[in-house]
Design a protein around this motif. Structure first.
Motif, short mmCIF file in Angstrom:
data_model
loop_
_atom_site.label_atom_id
_atom_site.label_comp_id
_atom_site.label_asym_id
_atom_site.label_seq_id
_atom_site.Cartn_x
_atom_site.Cartn_y
_atom_site.Cartn_z
N SER A 273 52.48 -4.38 77.61
CA SER A 273 52.28 -3.11 78.32
C SER A 273 51.06 -2.34 77.81
O SER A 273 50.65 -1.36 78.40
N GLY A 274 50.51 -2.80 76.67
CA GLY A 274 49.41 -2.09 76.04
C GLY A 274 49.85 -1.28 74.84
O GLY A 274 49.06 -0.53 74.26
N SER B 299 47.91 -1.99 71.48
CA SER B 299 46.55 -1.44 71.52
C SER B 299 46.59 0.07 71.39
O SER B 299 45.74 0.66 70.71
N TYR C 293 49.50 0.01 80.59
CA TYR C 293 48.31 0.44 79.85
C TYR C 293 48.08 1.95 79.92
O TYR C 293 46.96 2.42 79.75
N LYS C 294 49.15 2.69 80.17
CA LYS C 294 49.11 4.15 80.12
C LYS C 294 50.18 4.63 79.15
O LYS C 294 51.30 4.12 79.16
N VAL D 238 45.01 3.59 77.84
CA VAL D 238 44.92 2.60 76.77
C VAL D 238 43.82 1.58 77.07
O VAL D 238 43.00 1.26 76.22
N TRP D 239 43.83 1.09 78.30
CA TRP D 239 42.85 0.07 78.71
C TRP D 239 42.59 0.24 80.20
O TRP D 239 43.43 -0.09 81.03
N GLY E 87 42.70 -2.83 82.43
CA GLY E 87 44.08 -3.28 82.61
C GLY E 87 44.82 -2.47 83.66
O GLY E 87 45.61 -3.01 84.44
#
Length: 206
Positions: free
Chosen positions: A45-46, A49, A176-177, A194-195, A198
């Motif tokens: 899911s991120g 990171s 990625y949030k 985050v990305w 993504g």
């Protein structure tokens, strides 16, 4: 008999908050430096990171200790550090992989010990809920950041669910949030990216 606080006592309390920029304060507000964090998210899911990016940001405000119980220092962990340029915080960021609960206490008792402690993950550490609470009470001036695995979109295990309730900052990473789900005074509806690529890929897949 323990002290009972009056409204005036509570209003007089002062907190040292993280003076970070809009990228962080928009979704998360200005939490106290010693606020407790609980970060959860599904695999891929991120989350990892995000945790590393948060750790890098916190290096601006004190020493960061990353307890990498889940991944150790494997190739993926190494690549993540390279991608996020963690060499830029060489003197502020440290990683341990097999420190016991007692060894961690001994480390934190020392002068100039880490100010921010990331436990990744709570489940792999195999600590019980009372152990986590005792650690935070023993070192009230430090910031503990608990990373949690998920099962069916919820923290995995009863201890993790209880720990989430008592933490100041409750963060969930999805697609990625990173969203703040409690106790922070950030901007409503905002999230931490985050990305970006993504997020675009995920949106296109949907």
């Amino acid at each position: 008999m323990k002290r009972a606080y009056s409204p005036k006592d509570i209003a007089a309390k002062k907190w040292v908050t993280l003076p970070w920029g809009e990228k962080w304060n928009k979704p998360f507000g200005f939490p106290a430096e010693n606020a407790s964090w609980f970060i959860s998210g599904a695999s891929a899911s991120g989350k990892s990171s995000f945790v590393m990016q948060l750790g890098k940001e916190l290096c601006k405000y004190g020493l960061v200790l990353y307890l990498s119980y889940e991944e150790g220092v494997n190739q993926t962990f190494q690549r993540r550090m390279e991608y996020l340029k963690m060499n830029e915080v060489q003197g502020k960021f440290r990683v341990v992989v097999d420190e016991t609960y007692e060894e961690l206490i001994d480390r934190l008792k020392k002068p100039k010990s880490p100010k921010f402690i990331i436990v990744d993950s709570y489940q792999v550490s195999e600590w019980e809920y009372p152990d986590a609470v005792a650690l935070m009470k023993r070192f009230p001036k430090k910031c503990f950041i608990w990373i949690s695995q998920e099962k069916k979109s919820q923290p995995m295990g009863g201890g993790a669910i209880r720990l989430r309730y008592i933490c100041d900052m409750k963060i969930r990473v999805v697609g990625y949030k990173a969203y703040c789900q409690g106790r922070a005074i950030g901007e409503a509806g905002s999230y931490y990216v985050v990305w970006e690529e993504g997020i675009i890929q995920t949106s296109n897949n949907l």
